[in-house]
Design a protein around this motif. Sequence first.
Motif, PDB file in Angstrom:
ATOM      1  N   PRO A 169      38.138  47.971  35.897  1.00  0.00           N
ATOM      2  CA  PRO A 169      36.941  48.699  36.332  1.00  0.00           C
ATOM      3  C   PRO A 169      35.680  47.915  35.979  1.00  0.00           C
ATOM      4  N   ALA A 170      34.594  48.195  36.679  1.00  0.00           N
ATOM      5  CA  ALA A 170      33.316  47.559  36.385  1.00  0.00           C
ATOM      6  C   ALA A 170      32.959  47.782  34.919  1.00  0.00           C
ATOM      7  N   GLY A 171      32.563  46.724  34.247  1.00  0.00           N
ATOM      8  CA  GLY A 171      32.139  46.842  32.857  1.00  0.00           C
ATOM      9  C   GLY A 171      32.941  45.993  31.895  1.00  0.00           C
ATOM     10  N   VAL A 172      34.202  45.763  32.207  1.00  0.00           N
ATOM     11  CA  VAL A 172      35.069  45.008  31.294  1.00  0.00           C
ATOM     12  C   VAL A 172      35.867  44.003  32.122  1.00  0.00           C
ATOM     13  N   PRO A 173      35.398  42.747  32.206  1.00  0.00           N
ATOM     14  CA  PRO A 173      36.023  41.771  33.103  1.00  0.00           C
ATOM     15  C   PRO A 173      37.217  41.041  32.493  1.00  0.00           C
ATOM     16  N   VAL A 174      38.202  40.779  33.313  1.00  0.00           N
ATOM     17  CA  VAL A 174      39.279  39.838  32.990  1.00  0.00           C
ATOM     18  C   VAL A 174      39.344  38.832  34.127  1.00  0.00           C
ATOM     19  N   ALA A 175      39.228  37.558  33.819  1.00  0.00           N
ATOM     20  CA  ALA A 175      39.354  36.504  34.823  1.00  0.00           C
ATOM     21  C   ALA A 175      40.839  36.302  35.083  1.00  0.00           C
ATOM     22  N   THR A 176      41.263  36.524  36.325  1.00  0.00           N
ATOM     23  CA  THR A 176      42.692  36.537  36.626  1.00  0.00           C
ATOM     24  C   THR A 176      43.092  35.299  37.417  1.00  0.00           C
ATOM     25  N   PHE A 177      44.296  34.820  37.132  1.00  0.00           N
ATOM     26  CA  PHE A 177      44.802  33.624  37.801  1.00  0.00           C
ATOM     27  C   PHE A 177      46.121  33.943  38.508  1.00  0.00           C
ATOM     28  N   ALA A 178      46.692  32.940  39.165  1.00  0.00           N
ATOM     29  CA  ALA A 178      47.865  33.178  40.012  1.00  0.00           C
ATOM     30  C   ALA A 178      49.065  33.659  39.198  1.00  0.00           C
ATOM     31  N   ILE A 179      49.987  34.326  39.879  1.00  0.00           N
ATOM     32  CA  ILE A 179      51.218  34.787  39.255  1.00  0.00           C
ATOM     33  C   ILE A 179      52.043  33.577  38.796  1.00  0.00           C
ATOM     34  N   GLY A 180      52.475  33.597  37.541  1.00  0.00           N
ATOM     35  CA  GLY A 180      53.434  32.609  37.069  1.00  0.00           C
ATOM     36  C   GLY A 180      52.842  31.320  36.547  1.00  0.00           C
ATOM     37  N   ALA A 181      53.663  30.253  36.603  1.00  0.00           N
ATOM     38  CA  ALA A 181      53.324  28.987  35.962  1.00  0.00           C
ATOM     39  C   ALA A 181      52.012  28.397  36.473  1.00  0.00           C
ATOM     40  N   ALA A 182      51.756  28.500  37.784  1.00  0.00           N
ATOM     41  CA  ALA A 182      50.502  27.957  38.312  1.00  0.00           C
ATOM     42  C   ALA A 182      49.306  28.662  37.672  1.00  0.00           C
ATOM     43  N   GLY A 183      49.423  29.960  37.491  1.00  0.00           N
ATOM     44  CA  GLY A 183      48.336  30.703  36.861  1.00  0.00           C
ATOM     45  C   GLY A 183      48.128  30.305  35.413  1.00  0.00           C
ATOM     46  N   ALA A 184      49.222  30.068  34.696  1.00  0.00           N
ATOM     47  CA  ALA A 184      49.102  29.652  33.300  1.00  0.00           C
ATOM     48  C   ALA A 184      48.411  28.294  33.202  1.00  0.00           C
ATOM     49  N   ALA A 185      48.833  27.364  34.049  1.00  0.00           N
ATOM     50  CA  ALA A 185      48.198  26.049  34.049  1.00  0.00           C
ATOM     51  C   ALA A 185      46.711  26.168  34.383  1.00  0.00           C
ATOM     52  N   ASN A 186      46.406  26.960  35.377  1.00  0.00           N
ATOM     53  CA  ASN A 186      45.008  27.077  35.804  1.00  0.00           C
ATOM     54  C   ASN A 186      44.137  27.808  34.790  1.00  0.00           C
ATOM     55  N   ALA A 187      44.716  28.758  34.069  1.00  0.00           N
ATOM     56  CA  ALA A 187      43.930  29.408  33.013  1.00  0.00           C
ATOM     57  C   ALA A 187      43.502  28.373  31.979  1.00  0.00           C
ATOM     58  N   ALA A 188      44.395  27.457  31.667  1.00  0.00           N
ATOM     59  CA  ALA A 188      44.045  26.401  30.715  1.00  0.00           C
ATOM     60  C   ALA A 188      42.947  25.498  31.279  1.00  0.00           C
ATOM     61  N   LEU A 189      43.095  25.112  32.520  1.00  0.00           N
ATOM     62  CA  LEU A 189      42.074  24.258  33.135  1.00  0.00           C
ATOM     63  C   LEU A 189      40.733  24.982  33.202  1.00  0.00           C
ATOM     64  N   PHE A 190      40.792  26.287  33.461  1.00  0.00           N
ATOM     65  CA  PHE A 190      39.544  27.047  33.516  1.00  0.00           C
ATOM     66  C   PHE A 190      38.913  27.153  32.135  1.00  0.00           C
ATOM     67  N   ALA A 191      39.732  27.375  31.125  1.00  0.00           N
ATOM     68  CA  ALA A 191      39.191  27.378  29.756  1.00  0.00           C
ATOM     69  C   ALA A 191      38.523  26.034  29.459  1.00  0.00           C
ATOM     70  N   ALA A 192      39.148  24.967  29.914  1.00  0.00           N
ATOM     71  CA  ALA A 192      38.537  23.647  29.725  1.00  0.00           C
ATOM     72  C   ALA A 192      37.191  23.557  30.431  1.00  0.00           C
ATOM     73  N   SER A 193      37.110  24.143  31.623  1.00  0.00           N
ATOM     74  CA  SER A 193      35.839  24.066  32.368  1.00  0.00           C
ATOM     75  C   SER A 193      34.732  24.821  31.638  1.00  0.00           C
ATOM     76  N   ILE A 194      35.113  25.848  30.886  1.00  0.00           N
ATOM     77  CA  ILE A 194      34.118  26.558  30.071  1.00  0.00           C
ATOM     78  C   ILE A 194      33.665  25.679  28.903  1.00  0.00           C
ATOM     79  N   LEU A 195      34.651  25.146  28.177  1.00  0.00           N
ATOM     80  CA  LEU A 195      34.317  24.292  27.026  1.00  0.00           C
ATOM     81  C   LEU A 195      33.529  23.063  27.471  1.00  0.00           C
ATOM     82  N   ALA A 196      33.846  22.574  28.680  1.00  0.00           N
ATOM     83  CA  ALA A 196      33.194  21.363  29.168  1.00  0.00           C
ATOM     84  C   ALA A 196      31.689  21.555  29.359  1.00  0.00           C
ATOM     85  N   LEU A 197      31.256  22.806  29.446  1.00  0.00           N
ATOM     86  CA  LEU A 197      29.826  23.038  29.691  1.00  0.00           C
ATOM     87  C   LEU A 197      28.955  22.453  28.588  1.00  0.00           C
TER      88      LEU A 197
END
Lengths: 177, 177, 177, 177, 177, 177, 177, 177
Positions: A120-148
């Motif tokens: 619901p509006a107010g509490v966000p979760v950034a969601t990625f693809a189902i399964g292994a691709a999503g796990a890999a991409n969550a890591a890459l996305f975390a990196a994109s945050i740290l990279a800032l």
Amino acid sequence: MSDHSTPSEPAPPAAAPRVGIVMGSRSDWETMQQAAARLDALGIGHEVQVVSAHRTPDLLFRYAEQAHARGIRAIIAGAGGAAHLPGMLAAKTALPVLGVPVQSKALNGLDSLLSIVQMPAGVPVATFAIGAAGAANAALFAASILALDDARVREALDAFRRRQTDDVLAHADPRQA
Amino acid sequence: MSDHSTPSEPAPPAAAPRVGIVMGSRSDWETMQQAAARLDALGIGHEVQVVSAHRTPDLLFRYAEQAHARGIRAIIAGAGGAAHLPGMLAAKTALPVLGVPVQSKALNGLDSLLSIVQMPAGVPVATFAIGAAGAANAALFAASILALDDARVREALDAFRRRQTDDVLAHADPRQA
Amino acid sequence: MSDHSTPSEPAPPAAAPRVGIVMGSRSDWETMQQAAARLDALGIGHEVQVVSAHRTPDLLFRYAEQAHARGIRAIIAGAGGAAHLPGMLAAKTALPVLGVPVQSKALNGLDSLLSIVQMPAGVPVATFAIGAAGAANAALFAASILALDDARVREALDAFRRRQTDDVLAHADPRQA
Amino acid sequence: MSDHSTPSEPAPPAAAPRVGIVMGSRSDWETMQQAAARLDALGIGHEVQVVSAHRTPDLLFRYAEQAHARGIRAIIAGAGGAAHLPGMLAAKTALPVLGVPVQSKALNGLDSLLSIVQMPAGVPVATFAIGAAGAANAALFAASILALDDARVREALDAFRRRQTDDVLAHADPRQA
Amino acid sequence: MSDHSTPSEPAPPAAAPRVGIVMGSRSDWETMQQAAARLDALGIGHEVQVVSAHRTPDLLFRYAEQAHARGIRAIIAGAGGAAHLPGMLAAKTALPVLGVPVQSKALNGLDSLLSIVQMPAGVPVATFAIGAAGAANAALFAASILALDDARVREALDAFRRRQTDDVLAHADPRQA
Amino acid sequence: MSDHSTPSEPAPPAAAPRVGIVMGSRSDWETMQQAAARLDALGIGHEVQVVSAHRTPDLLFRYAEQAHARGIRAIIAGAGGAAHLPGMLAAKTALPVLGVPVQSKALNGLDSLLSIVQMPAGVPVATFAIGAAGAANAALFAASILALDDARVREALDAFRRRQTDDVLAHADPRQA
Amino acid sequence: MSDHSTPSEPAPPAAAPRVGIVMGSRSDWETMQQAAARLDALGIGHEVQVVSAHRTPDLLFRYAEQAHARGIRAIIAGAGGAAHLPGMLAAKTALPVLGVPVQSKALNGLDSLLSIVQMPAGVPVATFAIGAAGAANAALFAASILALDDARVREALDAFRRRQTDDVLAHADPRQA
Amino acid sequence: MSDHSTPSEPAPPAAAPRVGIVMGSRSDWETMQQAAARLDALGIGHEVQVVSAHRTPDLLFRYAEQAHARGIRAIIAGAGGAAHLPGMLAAKTALPVLGVPVQSKALNGLDSLLSIVQMPAGVPVATFAIGAAGAANAALFAASILALDDARVREALDAFRRRQTDDVLAHADPRQA
């Protein structure tokens, strides 16, 4: 129904981890190790722990409450079925929470995906693809945050992306083994 | 992210309520009032409160932890979208938790249903139909639990069921207004 | 199309069972044994029987009509596909009926789930997850009902929940075999 | 939970009906009147009655048990949500049962469709489209059964089909009002 | 694109078949043989043929146009994916057409089911469950049609139904191998 | 069930049409007029006709058989529900057939989409989006085929595409009315 | 994030290819080789290349921009999951783009299908069935486009279609191995 | 198909924006204004622009290539149907890309969701709920990223979260208007 007294805070790692990888069940590790592997490859310190929203709800709350003070900058949370872990972490911390829907047995992860993404509006979760691709991409996305504001991560991430582009270009003919 | 200090425990009702009706948002009341209406009709004391899994997670935990001691015998929890309220209540109390998927805007409650019903082994949520029918049935089901050792509820429930059967039989021709 | 004359009432068990586990087909046992195993572990007497809504409708009615008098306090019913067993039991008894959608071949149990959960207002079926998790949880939920006025069951259930919490906490690192 | 004593058998019609139209709720009539209208237009005697699988299960069984002896040759049954009416009729009679999934509120009739069509091997229900089209087609299909040994129905059905073909051909330009 | 000149009418069987079983592809036989087996068991003469809506459309039309005159009383048509065979047969004959959705590779037969069941008002196809159960039930339903004026089929069908009821009653304990 | 004798071939247009737009029902025109409008705007001659796969199957075959000789270079076919029109046209002509799934009442066009797109290997239908966007795009796609050897169409198509790009660029701020 | 400098344009084939087959990943070749095989069988020159929308976006744009000048008349693009390749090619070229949804792991290609087919009005992608059937049909559809002004292709296509019709007719009895 | 020459770079805002909000169509603004409103409330500078993946692909690439240098720290991208905008931005920039599935007409945004979330490993898009809730949450999530090293944003975000918690607690009785 309380698990407050159980001493299970993650031990402080050698170099303080900046990303927390949690998952609802040991069986989710097969999927979530993709996240750990990518963070390893990018040189990003992280910790790994089973935190079950339904079996260890107090641990979940404690994990979320303490993460920021422990230096965590993003939490990657994988779960399947009625996947409440990412959303409940996000309810308890303003840190970025990245949700990975683990592929479930009967519904192939469609249940996991909807349980995680339809917050619901107010509490966000950034969601990625189902399964292994999503796990890999969550890591890459975390990196994109740290990279800032971490040039070293930025360079590692850019290098990874260049490499994966080059890999496609170097093997453009799918008929060659 | 803590809401511990806010004094929002439900006030003790005249007759101690045996069923708690909670919902994730005020807008869920349109659906959940069906549960309250059925309990009223059966003469079962109940309380009604908004408890948001994502916006008031501490209240959720407190509600679940204290429900049994306050005399609650079953909790009816309605929520929509990534509906974590019923499952998190069930994580924190061994009382029967009855989940009602509220119809959501985009996916018509399919997301709510899967988020509630697909709980992992170990922490059950009894799930009912999407929307008003589910809210009504959660109340009737709570009555069926109380009826196991409360003859008055049993009689009220039996009378309700006879009446609804008689209503169908008395109006068997759908062509008559 | 009547099966009234066939003598197939379940034999009275040594200790009168308090929970009935029924299923639409012998092949559902692979799933439903999870319910039996949990009840066994909690020391809750139960009976097990195949009752097919479509092939033995009279037995279904008889089972529902006699269950209360035989001391049954909750019925766990598993079925797949057009899963009518739980709903028809609920139509014939005011006892709590707990439905378990068995995973079907073509649609993976989505048909079973919707056939069980989408009951009209007036006749409730408490529905659990598709497959083995749902069967286990139906048993735990039946225990939560019995626990309301049986301290022994309550203790067994609380112990089970503490144990599963401890199990997660004791194996928090998923990388360890 | 018995409704045996209630005298609600359909009154014998002037000309004995050959098709029974039943539905789970009065609100289904808006859909099911399409079936009645088609049978009327084809001159096929029929009866109409509300029979609820969940609220009047005994009536359902009685209806199915007596239909053949009363001269019924096919039963058209409409229901929505967890639509158990067609399948339970088919469990109790070897007459052809034609199921019409009524469009439901939350899931638009997908639940009704799967609950009706996914019958296990051994007890068939002939299923038609969700909603009004399905109701109309169930009537036409009943006519096609009766037409097998009733030349008058056969002619009426053939005339109807010719007419609907001619209607399309006569208005082939959709741009003309 | 015409296949009129190809001589592929089914050869006249010894005893004129009363049910035609057709399917869109040879690979559908694994499913559709369930229909043939049930008809065999009930002593109902039938014919079996591959008729592809998309690859042999003229044969499809010819089959539908000639079926009634050849003594066919019902056509069972199995197809998968964009399953047009049952609906196009129904467009060309007023005989009862019974559609069986064959389980498809990617979408598990949901595409087959919707392509068959969602016919527009005016041209009915009686649809059965996805896969082998649907094929078996289409045969049983065809028998229920023939049974309306064939006492021998009626008795065979009643015997089959009694037997399957007795089988369940005789093996009511699923724990016994 | 034959409609061979009815004279309903489309009248020869002033300039021989190169694209045929057909649809299963007059009510599909609301959607399919988007195709006609785009062809008009591109100056591509076309014809419009209702051709029902289920109510006028013979016309469907005749239309497909004669289209090429009449100068048609692509057929745009719109249909809803069990949408057999595009696939059956493709079964009868080797011309490019472009299918448009019309939004259906109960299932919102998901049935139409799957019925059109899931064709078996051997008989292709090029499928476009559900509803008006799909109708417009089928027309643009037909133009892209004609543009391969018609410079005038190519220029019109390129101009259209430039214009729609410029339109976005010229109104880049969505906050301005 | 630019891959402009990498020299990966497809080498000019002996006979200039008229159809381009591209795919998002090497693993899509198992599916897409069906397209190549059909074009080979029809004697239509084609080229094959991996072009990833997400890993080589610049190559994608360059491919689309240069395809027409290189003599390509249709592009067949296969992709799975969030399948952006066909749509982005269509955004960059007015050539006919044919999209093939590759079957994905978790959602069986439903995600691929919707990502490809649900294009907004203005930029069409002709979409085919999920998986191998779709790849084969995209090739046959490309042939139907080329056949409009290439008599040799037309004859090859007509011969193929006759042959597949004859194959069905020659093996009409599915019970024969 | 090039839009390189059109001068449509967003004008430099007074205070350089740190978040870019882009959307595929002007009609998406009704949804995406929720993102803008939340950023405004948190005092986070942002820019708003229509960027269509399919109608202005060159603008999309340019936007992604220049965003980092212009000071953008996160891009929020909303799109519906075959929603390629977020994924293609992520293909062209290593900045965090936050995708918002806009509710589509026929499939209610399920197509938008799957097109955005099911990205292949290597190029992540953080996905949020369908519609307005997702837009609001994308903004809050962008704030959680900026808050990692901007104490002012952190305080604003914490204040917002406390306020929404207090709002629930202050209106805990849903029966009061």
